[in-house]
Design an enzyme around this catalytic site. Structure first.
Site, PDB file in Angstrom:
ATOM      1  N   ASP A   4       0.837  -1.195   0.000  1.00 53.45           N
ATOM      2  CA  ASP A   4       0.000   0.000   0.000  1.00 53.45           C
ATOM      3  C   ASP A   4       0.875   1.249   0.000  1.00 53.45           C
ATOM      4  O   ASP A   4       1.601   1.503   0.952  1.00 53.45           O
ATOM      5  CB  ASP A   4      -0.900  -0.044   1.252  1.00 53.45           C
ATOM      6  CG  ASP A   4      -1.766   1.195   1.369  1.00 53.45           C
ATOM      7  OD1 ASP A   4      -1.930   1.907   0.361  1.00 53.45           O
ATOM      8  OD2 ASP A   4      -2.281   1.427   2.482  1.00 53.45           O
ATOM      9  N   ASN A  10      -0.253   4.528  -0.266  1.00 59.30           N
ATOM     10  CA  ASN A  10      -0.814   5.780   0.262  1.00 59.30           C
ATOM     11  C   ASN A  10      -1.520   5.629   1.607  1.00 59.30           C
ATOM     12  O   ASN A  10      -2.223   6.545   2.050  1.00 59.30           O
ATOM     13  CB  ASN A  10      -1.763   6.412  -0.763  1.00 59.30           C
ATOM     14  CG  ASN A  10      -2.993   5.545  -1.015  1.00 59.30           C
ATOM     15  OD1 ASN A  10      -3.078   4.424  -0.508  1.00 59.30           O
ATOM     16  ND2 ASN A  10      -3.936   6.055  -1.773  1.00 59.30           N
ATOM     17  N   ASP A  26      -4.246  -8.854 -16.583  1.00 56.14           N
ATOM     18  CA  ASP A  26      -5.284  -9.874 -16.465  1.00 56.14           C
ATOM     19  C   ASP A  26      -6.470  -9.429 -17.317  1.00 56.14           C
ATOM     20  O   ASP A  26      -7.021  -8.349 -17.098  1.00 56.14           O
ATOM     21  CB  ASP A  26      -5.710  -9.966 -14.987  1.00 56.14           C
ATOM     22  CG  ASP A  26      -6.138 -11.363 -14.591  1.00 56.14           C
ATOM     23  OD1 ASP A  26      -6.848 -12.007 -15.393  1.00 56.14           O
ATOM     24  OD2 ASP A  26      -5.785 -11.801 -13.481  1.00 56.14           O
ATOM     25  N   ASP A  44      -8.495 -14.685 -18.005  1.00 57.47           N
ATOM     26  CA  ASP A  44      -9.357 -15.230 -16.967  1.00 57.47           C
ATOM     27  C   ASP A  44     -10.369 -16.219 -17.557  1.00 57.47           C
ATOM     28  O   ASP A  44     -10.966 -15.943 -18.609  1.00 57.47           O
ATOM     29  CB  ASP A  44     -10.109 -14.047 -16.317  1.00 57.47           C
ATOM     30  CG  ASP A  44     -10.841 -14.431 -15.055  1.00 57.47           C
ATOM     31  OD1 ASP A  44     -10.191 -14.884 -14.109  1.00 57.47           O
ATOM     32  OD2 ASP A  44     -12.085 -14.264 -15.014  1.00 57.47           O
ATOM     33  N   GLU A 100      -6.456 -19.222 -18.405  1.00 60.01           N
ATOM     34  CA  GLU A 100      -6.892 -20.035 -17.271  1.00 60.01           C
ATOM     35  C   GLU A 100      -7.916 -21.042 -17.794  1.00 60.01           C
ATOM     36  O   GLU A 100      -8.959 -20.656 -18.296  1.00 60.01           O
ATOM     37  CB  GLU A 100      -7.522 -19.147 -16.197  1.00 60.01           C
ATOM     38  CG  GLU A 100      -7.934 -19.926 -14.957  1.00 60.01           C
ATOM     39  CD  GLU A 100      -8.850 -19.136 -14.027  1.00 60.01           C
ATOM     40  OE1 GLU A 100      -8.880 -19.440 -12.824  1.00 60.01           O
ATOM     41  OE2 GLU A 100      -9.560 -18.232 -14.499  1.00 60.01           O
ATOM     42  N   HIS A 109      -4.027 -16.491  -6.580  1.00 56.69           N
ATOM     43  CA  HIS A 109      -4.907 -15.765  -5.661  1.00 56.69           C
ATOM     44  C   HIS A 109      -6.184 -16.528  -5.337  1.00 56.69           C
ATOM     45  O   HIS A 109      -6.991 -16.053  -4.544  1.00 56.69           O
ATOM     46  CB  HIS A 109      -5.257 -14.411  -6.277  1.00 56.69           C
ATOM     47  CG  HIS A 109      -6.007 -14.567  -7.566  1.00 56.69           C
ATOM     48  ND1 HIS A 109      -5.422 -15.067  -8.711  1.00 56.69           N
ATOM     49  CD2 HIS A 109      -7.305 -14.351  -7.877  1.00 56.69           C
ATOM     50  CE1 HIS A 109      -6.324 -15.139  -9.663  1.00 56.69           C
ATOM     51  NE2 HIS A 109      -7.478 -14.709  -9.198  1.00 56.69           N
ATOM     52  N   ASP A 110      -6.406 -17.670  -5.976  1.00 54.63           N
ATOM     53  CA  ASP A 110      -7.609 -18.467  -5.712  1.00 54.63           C
ATOM     54  C   ASP A 110      -7.293 -19.713  -4.884  1.00 54.63           C
ATOM     55  O   ASP A 110      -8.208 -20.462  -4.532  1.00 54.63           O
ATOM     56  CB  ASP A 110      -8.239 -18.941  -7.028  1.00 54.63           C
ATOM     57  CG  ASP A 110      -8.756 -17.797  -7.888  1.00 54.63           C
ATOM     58  OD1 ASP A 110      -9.208 -16.782  -7.324  1.00 54.63           O
ATOM     59  OD2 ASP A 110      -8.718 -17.931  -9.123  1.00 54.63           O
TER      60      ASP A 110
END
Ligand code: GLC
Ligand code: CA
Length: 556
Positions: free
Chosen positions: A28, A30, A105, A206, A248, A322-323
């Site tokens: 992150d 900010n 992606d 995707d 994918e 991420h899955d």
């Protein structure tokens, strides 16, 4: 003509390693608690040190974030949560300075229901955008059929304004796009070419095997027109530049993957296939229905993919994204042997043929989490919890499934240091950090030459130094051994040998080799290899070794 040239020259992505970033959880910049492009730019030096060639960014386009960005409302803008288009240009340029390409992606199976196309489409049946989506007649009480959405509930949603149902394979806020419409396809190609002109190095597509759905026949993946669409897509976009493309494809078999990744480049560079990933679940059931990993089957799956695609296509190599749950918790040991098993899994995978993908934090051996249900943010996890309790499952059982397989296992913030919030943010993180960041973090591992980080770094470098990784064949050894995963890779220059103990107990095996004359390229124990008096070797818990034998020496 150009395409012929492309076939003969060696593709850069065959010797590359790709790093996946899940932007909201990476860094992150900010202090609002959500990772962003500024944060990614600030960590490019770290990625350069690791040695990766490209970064695949999970979606950063404008999105209502119903499915964390996999529901896009503007494909040609950056979500303000992540930054601006200028930040994206800067990321591409800064990465390029470090010889790192940026892979985007592409979510082409569906858009957000807040995309201007859908806002128009739902107005009337006559609207020019109506046909960009998949509609069927019915009555409010009677959907066209029984098809279910991946995140639970019916795949059909009633739209009163047009008195029709729209089809959605994922959430109700992710209406499926209608690839049968040539105007829609043209708009998609123009959008992709616009990104190519901005300098991106490739795309991850995707759920690409679901674009050619035929809902009347109950078909979601591998529809009859899939390869026709892919070939047109590739011709109109990817083939005009030197890109990497990875689709994918949950439903891919080696035979299908040979088509997708045909060396003539008519479709994609490669696909993500999930046959190994789906092995630790009850047959015919869902991922939540846990089962132990059938190890012999697991070896057979890798053997089949490695041998079938050799020379005929190209593999992707991955444990995580991420899955998926964290691999060290899933198939390694995230307590006593965390470091050993994380390295073993890395060595096992990175010796194979294909393009390896590393998911953020995998290079540190990051682990799964266990949280109270309220802490989970993932739409799939939340829906599953509700649905299974309604179906009468016990709460404890449902939570065990969530601990093992929830997508939030992969989405807890990246662990940069032992400072507050693991150094991920100065604010309140959108998802709690894993409390083990004091022990597991990038800063301490970069300083420790013996860390999981440095093991990955070494494996990435080896892939560039030795052609055998990209070119060698694959031979599985000890197919029937219940604990050892071992294979060789042969090329003109020599032979690579990888031996891994997949479990936490000592394992003896009968491999006989001139161990002393081979070069140890990578391993996870400092102690020398244990030779058995009767020949063969004894491997310690999760012990892994990668050896190299040059051709001249091979027949001595
Ligand atoms: C893919 C993505 C996943 C997303 C789904 C719908 O499987 O990896 O995160 O939820 O597609 O877009
Ligand atoms: Ca932020």
């Amino acid at each position: 003509m150009t395409s012929n040239n492309h076939v003969s020259e060696e593709k850069w992505w065959k010797r590359s390693v790709i790093y996946q970033i899940y932007p909201r959880s990476f860094c992150d910049g900010n202090g609002d608690g959500i990772g962003d492009l500024e944060g990614i730019i600030s960590k490019l030096d770290y990625l350069e040190q690791l040695g990766v060639d490209a970064i695949w960014l999970s979606p950063v386009c404008r999105s209502p974030q119903d499915d964390n960005g996999y529901d896009i409302s503007d494909y040609q803008d950056i979500d303000p949560m992540f930054g601006t288009l200028e930040d994206m240009d800067r990321l591409i340029a800064e990465a390029k300075k470090r010889s790192i390409r940026i892979i985007m992606d592409l979510v082409l199976n569906h858009s957000s229901d807040e995309h201007p196309w859908f806002l128009e489409a739902r107005k009337s049946r006559e609207n020019p955008y109506h046909d960009y989506y998949v509609w069927r007649d019915g009555t409010p009480e009677m959907p066209p059929n029984e098809m279910r959405a991946a995140f639970g509930g019916s795949a059909w949603e009633w739209e009163p304004q047009v008195q029709q149902y729209y089809f959605h394979q994922f959430s109700v806020k992710q209406p499926d796009l209608n690839w049968e419409n040539p105007k829609l396809r043209r708009e998609i190609y123009d959008m992709i070419n616009w990104w190519i002109a901005r300098g991106v190095g490739g795309f991850r597509l995707d759920v690409i095997d679901q674009i050619a759905k035929e809902p009347d026949q109950g078909i979601t993946s591998n529809g009859p027109r899939l390869h026709e669409y892919l070939q047109e897509l590739s011709r109109e976009t990817f083939q005009k530049a030197d890109l990497v493309t990875v689709g994918e494809a949950w439903g891919a078999t080696p035979e299908l993957a040979m088509r997708y990744s045909n060396p003539d480049q008519s479709e994609l560079s490669m696909v993500f296939q999930f046959e190994h990933i789906c092995l630790d679940q009850m047959e015919g059931k869902e991922k939540w229905d846990l089962a132990p990993l059938p190890f012999l089957k697991f070896k057979e799956v890798f053997n089949r993919w490695q041998t079938k695609l050799h020379g005929t296509g190209w593999n992707s190599l991955f444990w995580n994204n991420h899955d998926l749950p964290r691999i060290v918790s899933r198939w390694g040991n995230d307590s006593q042997y965390r470091v050993e098993s994380a390295k073993m899994l890395a060595i096992l995978l990175h010796g194979m043929q294909g393009t390896p993908y590393i998911y953020q934090g995998e290079e540190l051996g990051m682990t799964n989490v266990r949280c109270p249900i309220e802490a989970y943010q993932d739409i799939e996890t939340r829906n599953l919890y509700r649905e299974r309790l309604e179906q009468g499952y016990g709460e404890a059982e449902v939570m065990e499934s969530i601990y093992a397989k929830s997508r939030d296992n992969a989405r807890t913030p990246m662990q940069w240091s032992n400072e507050a919030n693991a150094g991920f943010t100065t604010g309140e993180p959108w998802l709690s950090v894993n409390p083990n960041y004091h022990e597991i973090n990038a800063r301490s591992q970069v300083e420790d030459a013996d860390s999981v980080f440095h093991c990955y770094r070494r494996l990435i470098r080896l892939r560039k130094e030795y052609r055998v990784f990209a070119e060698g064949d694959f031979r599985m050894l000890l197919k029937e051994d219940a604990a050892v995963f071992a294979y060789t890779r042969n090329s003109r220059e020599g032979q690579l040998l990888v031996v891994c103990n997949f479990y936490g107990k000592d394992a003896d095996c009968a491999i006989r080799e001139p161990w002393d004359s081979m070069e140890l390229l990578a391993g996870n124990y400092k102690e020398p290899l244990q030779l058995l008096p009767e020949g063969g070797i004894s491997l310690r818990p999760y012990e892994a070794r990668m050896y190299w034998k040059e051709s001249g020496k091979a027949c001595q």
